[in-house]
Design an enzyme around this catalytic site. Structure first.
Site, mmCIF file in Angstrom:
data_model
loop_
_atom_site.group_PDB
_atom_site.id
_atom_site.type_symbol
_atom_site.label_atom_id
_atom_site.label_comp_id
_atom_site.label_asym_id
_atom_site.label_seq_id
_atom_site.Cartn_x
_atom_site.Cartn_y
_atom_site.Cartn_z
ATOM 1 N N SER A 1 -33.087 32.749 -34.638
ATOM 2 C CA SER A 1 -33.121 32.784 -33.320
ATOM 3 C C SER A 1 -31.741 33.722 -32.917
ATOM 4 O O SER A 1 -31.581 33.911 -31.611
ATOM 5 C CB SER A 1 -33.018 31.661 -32.560
ATOM 6 O OG SER A 1 -31.980 30.726 -32.732
ATOM 7 N N LYS B 1 -30.629 25.455 -25.018
ATOM 8 C CA LYS B 1 -29.841 26.702 -25.429
ATOM 9 C C LYS B 1 -29.106 27.160 -23.835
ATOM 10 O O LYS B 1 -28.048 27.440 -23.836
ATOM 11 C CB LYS B 1 -30.335 27.866 -26.064
ATOM 12 C CG LYS B 1 -30.666 27.472 -27.582
ATOM 13 C CD LYS B 1 -31.456 28.566 -27.975
ATOM 14 C CE LYS B 1 -31.384 28.541 -29.640
ATOM 15 N NZ LYS B 1 -32.523 29.177 -30.274
#
Lengths: 255, 811
Positions: free
Chosen positions: B656, B699
Site C-alpha cells: 500500500s 490511515k
C-alpha cells in the site's frame, strides 16, 4: 422373665465329635443369655471310639469318600484334644459375645449316657443335631415343643414361650395322641394357654411319640430348635441317639 | 505548455461517510421490534446448512467456518432449533446387564420417555421380589414340600444306617461314628471291648469278627455311596422346588412387565434373562432379607445392581432432535466413559457405571463442536471420525487400550449413531484439515462459509435493527432508539471497512451495545440514544488506544520525524496501519528516495535488512519495472535508487506504500519537491495505475490526528486510491474538518494524478514520439534518465578503452 426361666441354673451344651456342634452352641448361648443362666460346655470323649481305635484291626470308612483307612488310638486322642480345644474357644467366644458366665469340661464316657450322669435337675441340655442342618439360621425358624400334657410338658411350654417371645419365633407344638379326639382336647387346652400370651403357635398331631415321627415333624415345619422334656429315669439312651441322629436342629432337653 | 497541475478536486464531505438515515428505520426503539430468527446476508451459509441437514446420507456433516465473533455458534443453534420436527423424536438408550457375559453390557433402544420408566419398573420389581421371594420361602407350602424332601432323604439314609447297625448288633459288633467317618468294633454288654479282652478271645472268634466287620464295611461303603447319590438327588429336588416356587413369585410380575413393553423384543429378552437369573439366585433375596433384619453381620448383603437399568439418554416424547454443544470435547466427554469405584482396595465397575458422552446425548440430533478444541484434545478427533465412519458409538477405556490400567473394565455394546456433526472453526482450520487429513473431506462434505461482511441494503439495515433488538433483549440491555440503531449500523460498516457493507462480527456489535447500555444507564436514561453509542465507540477506542497515543506523541515531539507542512525532494508521507488485537490504527511514516547512476536497480532498504515482507518487495520491484518501461525503453536503464521507510524498526509488509514510494522516486529524479502537508496511500502497478488498499479509514485518521494536533492549515490532506472511495467511513471530526475545508481527501487513479497533487507540477503526457514535455515531472524524469544513461555509456566506453590498452600491453 418367667418363673420357669428363673429356675434354670445351667444351660449345658454338649460337644461331641459332630460337625453340627456349632449349631448347638449358638442355640445354647442364646438360651443362656435369655434366661439368664450359666453356660456349661461339656465335651464328651467317647470311650467306645477310643477302645475301637486301640483294637489291632481298627479301620475307619470316610463319611464322604467311603475310603477305608487304618485308625489308631493316638489319632482319636489327638482329635479329641483338638476338638475339645476348639469347643472351648468357641464357647468362650460365644459367652463373651453374649456376656454370660461359662465353664467348660471334657469328660470321658459313652455319648448321652455320660451327659445324663453329669446333668442335674433344672438344667437345660442342648445337644447338637446329627442330621442335615438347615441352611437358614435357627433364629428365623419356629420353635418345636413336644407336648404330652404332663407337668414336665407344661414346664417345657413355659420355657418355649419365654424363648419364642425373646426371639420373635412362633411355636410348633407336637402333640402325640392316639386318636383325633385326644389331639383335639390337648389342642383346646393349648390354644387357651397360648391365648393369654404374646406368642403365636400351632399344634401338630403326632400319631406316635417315636424319634422318627418327631424328626419328620420338625423337618416339615422347619423348626430351629426342639424342646424335649423327659422325666424318665433312667432315660432311654437309644431313643435319644435316634432323635439326635435324625434332627435337623439342636435338641434342648428340658429336665 | 502548462506545467501547472490540474486541479484535482478533493472528495466532498458526504463521500467520506455513508450515513444510515434513521428515517429509513420504521420504529421508535428496539423494544417495538420482533426478535430476529433468520440469518442476515448469509444466504450461502444458510443454503449449505439446509442442505447438510436435509440430506440423510453418510458423510454429509457440516463444517461451519467464518470469522471469529460472527455469531456462528448461536446462529447455527438457532437455525437447528427452528428446524421442523418432521420425524419421530429420537429414542432413549439404556445399558443393562449382560447375564451371559457381564463384561459386555447390552444396549437397549427404547421409545422416547420409556427408559426412565423401565428403570423405575425394574427397581419396583426388585423391591417386590425382595419381599415376595423370602415370603415364598417362608410359606407353609414351601416349608412342607422342602421338609418332605429333607425328611425323605433323612429317613432313607437313617434307615440304611439303622438297619446296618441292627445287623451289626446281631453279630455283636457296633457301628461307631468317628470324627471323619464310621467304624466297626466288637461289643460286649453294649460297650466296645477293650484290646485286652479282644486279645483274650479265641482265634476262631477273632476270625469271625474280622469276617463280619469286613462284610459290614463293604455294606457300609455301599450305603455311603448310596447316601451321596441320595444327597445329590435331594439337592436337585430342592433346587427344582426353589425354581418352581421362585418362578411362581417372579412370573406374574414378568408377565405384567412384558405386556407393558410389548413389541420391544430386546427388552423382552432382557426380562427373560432377569427372570432366569432371579430363579437361579433366589437365595440372594432370602439372604438380603436376613441381612436387612441383622441376621448376617459377618457377610455382605447381596447386591441387586445387576437388575438395574442404567439410563444413558432419555428424551421427552414431544421434544425435537437434540442440539448438543460440547464445549470441552475430551475423548471421554465425546464418546462416554466407564467409571470405576474402589472396593476392597481395587477398582471395580459394572454396567451401571457406564456414562454417556456428547455423541450419546446428540444421537438422533445434532452435535456442535469447536474444531480447534476438538483437534487439540488427544484422541478426540480420531474417536469422532471413527464414530462417524462406523456409525457407532463404542466406549473404550483409553487406559485399557494403551495398557495404562490393569483393572477390570467393560466393553459395552456399541450404540448406532444417527447424529449430524457440526464443526465450527476458522477457514484456516478447515483448509488445513482438508489438505492434511484424507478422512476429513469424506466425513465433512458440506461447508457453510459465513461471510465476513454482508451487503448494506435497506432490507439488511432493517434486519440488522431487529438483530440489535434481539441482542438487547437477550443481554438484558435497555432498548435502543432509532438513532442509536442507525449509529450501530454505521459502526458496523466502519468495522467492515466498507461503506457498502456491514460487518458480520456480531460479538463486536454486542460489546458496543453493552457499552452504550452502561452509558445510558449511568445517565439515567431508559433507552440508549445515538450519543450513548457514540460515547461507547469513543470509549472503546480510548481503552485500546495506548499504542496509538504513544506513536502520536512521538511524532508530535519530533522523536519520529513527520512533516505536515513544507516541501522536500524525495520525501513523502506514507501511511501504515497497525493491527493490535482487535484494534487497528493508522500512522504516517516518512518514506525517502535517493537516486544516482547505476545499473537499473531500485534498492529496497527494508528488504536488504530483511525487514520487508514479500508483498512489499514485490511492490518495489514493480516500481523499478514502471520506471524502466516508461523512461528507459530505448536505452539502458541506468538508475540506481534507494528507498527507505524511515524510523521503522519492524517488519514492513504490504504494497500500500508503493504509490508513495514511486512518488518519492519521481520527486528525486525530477528534483521536484513534495508537499509534506499530504500523506499518500495506495498501491501501484507497472503501468502507473493506482490500486485499492486496506485500512483506508484508519490511515486517513492517523494523518489527520497529526495535522489536527499541529493545527489544520486547510492545505493538508490524504491521497487515496479512487477504488477505496466506497470504503470511506471516517470519524465525525475528520468529516467536519473536510466539510469546513480544513482537511481534504483526494482520490486518484494514477501515479500522475498523485504526483501532480504532491508537487504541484503537471505530470505531463507523452507526445506522438513518446517524449514528455520538458518541464513536467515526467519530462524532467525522462531527461534525468537520459542523462544517467549517457553518462553510463561514456563510462562504459572509457572502461572498454582501458581494458583494450591493457590487453595490447600484455600482448
Amino acid at each position: 422373665m418367667s418363673a420357669a426361666g428363673a429356675m434354670r441354673r445351667r444351660v449345658v451344651v454338649v460337644f461331641e465329635s459332630s460337625p453340627a456342634s456349632e449349631t448347638a452352641l449358638a442355640a445354647a448361648a442364646a438360651l443362656a443369655a435369655r434366661l439368664p443362666a450359666h453356660l456349661a460346655g461339656l465335651f464328651i470323649e467317647d470311650v467306645n471310639l477310643m477302645r475301637m481305635a486301640a483294637l489291632p484291626f481298627a479301620h475307619e470308612l470316610g463319611r464322604v469318600s467311603a475310603m477305608l483307612r487304618p485308625i489308631q488310638a493316638r489319632d482319636i486322642e489327638r482329635e479329641f484334644r483338638l476338638q475339645a480345644e476348639r469347643a472351648r474357644r468357641a464357647l468362650e467366644a460365644a459367652a463373651a459375645g453374649l456376656q454370660v458366665d461359662w465353664s467348660f469340661e471334657a469328660v470321658r464316657g459313652t455319648g448321652l449316657k455320660a451327659v445324663f450322669e453329669l446333668t442335674r435337675e433344672l438344667d437345660l441340655v442342648v445337644v447338637a443335631p446329627g442330621g442335615q442342618v438347615a441352611a437358614r439360621p435357627a433364629a428365623a425358624r419356629p420353635l418345636a415343643i413336644l407336648f404330652d400334657g404332663s407337668e414336665a410338658a407344661w414346664q417345657a411350654m413355659e420355657t418355649g414361650q419365654m424363648l419364642a417371645e425373646a426371639s420373635g419365633a412362633a411355636l410348633v407344638v407336637l402333640v402325640p395322641a392316639a386318636d383325633r379326639s385326644a389331639f383335639d382336647a390337648a389342642r383346646s387346652e393349648l390354644v387357651a394357654w397360648l391365648a393369654g400370651r404374646r406368642v403365636s403357635g400351632r399344634c401338630v398331631w403326632l400319631r406316635e411319640r417315636s424319634a422318627a415321627q418327631v424328626c419328620r415333624a420338625v423337618r416339615e415345619h422347619h423348626a430351629g430348635l426342639l424342646l424335649w422334656h423327659d422325666s424318665a429315669s433312667p432315660r432311654d439312651a437309644q431313643l435319644y441317639a435316634r432323635l439326635v441322629a435324625g434332627l435337623p436342629c439342636a435338641l434342648v432337653l428340658v429336665t | 505548455m502548462n506545467i501547472e497541475s490540474k486541479n484535482l478536486a478533493p472528495l466532498p464531505a458526504d463521500a467520506l461517510y455513508r450515513r444510515c438515515d434513521p428515517a429509513g428505520l420504521a420504529f421508535e426503539d428496539t423494544s417495538k421490534l420482533e426478535d430476529l430468527t433468520q440469518l442476515i446476508g448469509q444466504d450461502r451459509a444458510g443454503a449449505a446448512m439446509e442442505f447438510a441437514i436435509g440430506i440423510g446420507r453418510d458423510g454429509f456433516n457440516l463444517f461451519v467456518m467464518g470469522p471469529p465473533g460472527s455469531g456462528k455458534h448461536s446462529l447455527v443453534q438457532d437455525f437447528l432449533a427452528r428446524q421442523p420436527v418432521g420425524r419421530e423424536p429420537p429414542g432413549d438408550w439404556a445399558y443393562v446387564n449382560n447375564f451371559a457375559d457381564p463384561h459386555k453390557p447390552i444396549a437397549l433402544a427404547l421409545p422416547a420417555g420409556r427408559a426412565a420408566a423401565l428403570k423405575h419398573d425394574m427397581q419396583q420389581l426388585v423391591d417386590e421380589l425382595r419381599t415376595a421371594i423370602p415370603a415364598m420361602f417362608e410359606s407353609d407350602e414351601y416349608r412342607a414340600r422342602a421338609g418332605q424332601i429333607e425328611a425323605d432323604f433323612t429317613e432313607r439314609h437313617e434307615r440304611a444306617f439303622t438297619e446296618l447297625g441292627a445287623e451289626a448288633e446281631k453279630e455283636k459288633v457296633a457301628l461307631l461314628r468317628t470324627p471323619a467317618g464310621f467304624s466297626f468294633a466288637p461289643v460286649k454288654d453294649g460297650e466296645v471291648i477293650s484290646p485286652e479282652d479282644y486279645a483274650a478271645l479265641p482265634d476262631e472268634e477273632k476270625e469271625r469278627i474280622a469276617r463280619v466287620i469286613k462284610a459290614l464295611q463293604q455294606k457300609l461303603e455301599g450305603i455311603i455311596r448310596e447316601v451321596m447319590r441320595l444327597r445329590k438327588e435331594q439337592r436337585e429336588q430342592l433346587k427344582q422346588l426353589n425354581r418352581e416356587m421362585t418362578l411362581f413369585a417372579v412370573g406374574t410380575h414378568m408377565t405384567d412387565l412384558k405386556e407393558r413393553y410389548a413389541g420391544l423384543e430386546r427388552v423382552h429378552a432382557f426380562l427373560d434373562a432377569v427372570q432366569q437369573d432371579v430363579i437361579d439366585n433366589a437365595e440372594d433375596f432370602v439372604r438380603a432379607r436376613e441381612a436387612q433384619s441383622g441376621g448376617m453381620p459377618q457377610q455382605e448383603a447381596p447386591s441387586f445392581r445387576r437388575y438395574q437399568v442404567n439410563v444413558l439418554v432419555e428424551h421427552g416424547t414431544d421434544s425435537g432432535p437434540p442440539v448438543v454443544v460440547e464445549e470441552h470435547p475430551t475423548y471421554q466427554n465425546l464418546v462416554g466413559r466407564v467409571e470405576h469405584i474402589p472396593q476392597y482396595g481395587t477398582l471395580v465397575t459394572d454396567f451401571n457405571l457406564v456414562k454417556p458422552g456428547a455423541l450419546h446425548r446428540s444421537n438422533g440430533g445434532y452435535l456442535l463442536i469447536d474444531a480447534l478444541k476438538l483437534v487439540t484434545q488427544p484422541f478426540s478427533w480420531e474417536a469422532l471420525k471413527r464414530a462417524i465412519s462406523t456409525r457407532q458409538i463404542r466406549i473404550e477405556s483409553l487406559g485399557e487400550v494403551y495398557g495404562l490400567m490393569s483393572t477390570v473394565s467393560l466393553a459395552p455394546e456399541p450404540i448406532p449413531l444417527e447424529a449430524k456433526v457440526v464443526l465450527f472453526g476458522d477457514r484456516l482450520v478447515y483448509y488445513l484439515l482438508h489438505a492434511y487429513d484424507p478422512d476429513f473431506p469424506k466425513l465433512f462434505k458440506v461447508a457453510a462459509d459465513f461471510e465476513d461482511r454482508i451487503d448494506r441494503t435497506p432490507e439488511h439495515d432493517a434486519l440488522f435493527a431487529r438483530l440489535v433488538a434481539t441482542m438487547a433483549r437477550g443481554r438484558g440491555l435497555v432498548p435502543f432508539e432509532r438513532d442509536a440503531v442507525a449509529r450501530v449500523i454505521e459502526h458496523s460498516a466502519r468495522l467492515a471497512g466498507d461503506a457498502k457493507k456491514l460487518s458480520a462480527n456480531i460479538r463486536a456489535i454486542g460489546d458496543l451495545m453493552s457499552d452504550a447500555d452502561l452509558w445510558a444507564r449511568q445517565a439515567g436514561r431508559a433507552r440508549a440514544g445515538a450519543a450513548d453509542v457514540e460515547h461507547a465507540i469513543e470509549a472503546q477506542r480510548k481503552r485500546s488506544d495506548r499504542m496509538r497515543s504513544v506513536m502520536h506523541e512521538a511524532i508530535l515531539r519530533g522523536t519520529v520525524l513527520i512533516d505536515s507542512g513544507g516541501e522536500q525532494v524525495g520525501q513523502v508521507n506514507g501511511l501504515s496501519v497497525l493491527q493490535l488485537g482487535d484494534h487497528a490504527f493508522g500512522a504516517p511514516t516518512r518514506i525517502t528516495a535517493t537516486t544516482r547512476l547505476g545499473d537499473g536497480r531500485v534498492i529496497d532498504v527494508q528488504r536488504e535488512v530483511e525487514l520487508g515482507g514479500a508483498i512489499h518487495s514485490k511492490g518495489v520491484l514493480i516500481l523499478s519495472a514502471f520506471l524502466a518501461a516508461r523512461f528507459s525503453f530505448k536505452r539502458p536503464h541506468s538508475l540506481a535508487a534507494s528507498l527507505v521507510f524511515e524510523q521503522t524498526y519492524g517488519l514492513v509488509e504490504g504494497d500500500s506504500a508503493s504509490l508513495a514510494e514511486l512518488c518519492a522516486l519521481l520527486s528525486s529524479l525530477a528534483e521536484a519537491p513534495i508537499k509534506q502537508s499530504y500523506a499518500v496511500t495506495g498501491s501501484v502497478n507497472q503501468l502507473g495505475e493506482v490500486q485499492a488498499i486496506g485500512g483506508v479509514n484508519e490511515k486517513i485518521e492517523g494523518f489527520f490526528d497529526v495535522c489536527n494536533a499541529r493545527g489544520l492549515t486547510g492545505g493538508q490532506g490524504v491521497i487515496i486510491p479512487a477504488a477505496n472511495i466506497d470504503d470511506l467511513m471516517l470519524r465525525a471530526d475528520v468529516i467536519a474538518a473536510a466539510r469546513a475545508g480544513r482537511f481534504q481527501v483526494y482520490a486518484v487513479t494514477s501515479v500522475d494524478e498523485a504526483v501532480e497533487l504532491l508537487t504541484g507540477v503537471a505530470a505531463g503526457a507523452p507526445d506522438a514520439s513518446g517524449a514528455y514535455p520538458p518541464q513536467t515531472i515526467n519530462g524532467r524524469v525522462a531527461a534525468r534518465m537520459r542523462e544517467l544513461s549517457v553518462l553510463r555509456q561514456k563510462l562504459g566506453a572509457r572502461d572498454a578503452g582501458r581494458n583494450d590498452r591493457r590487453v595490447r600491453r600484455r600482448g
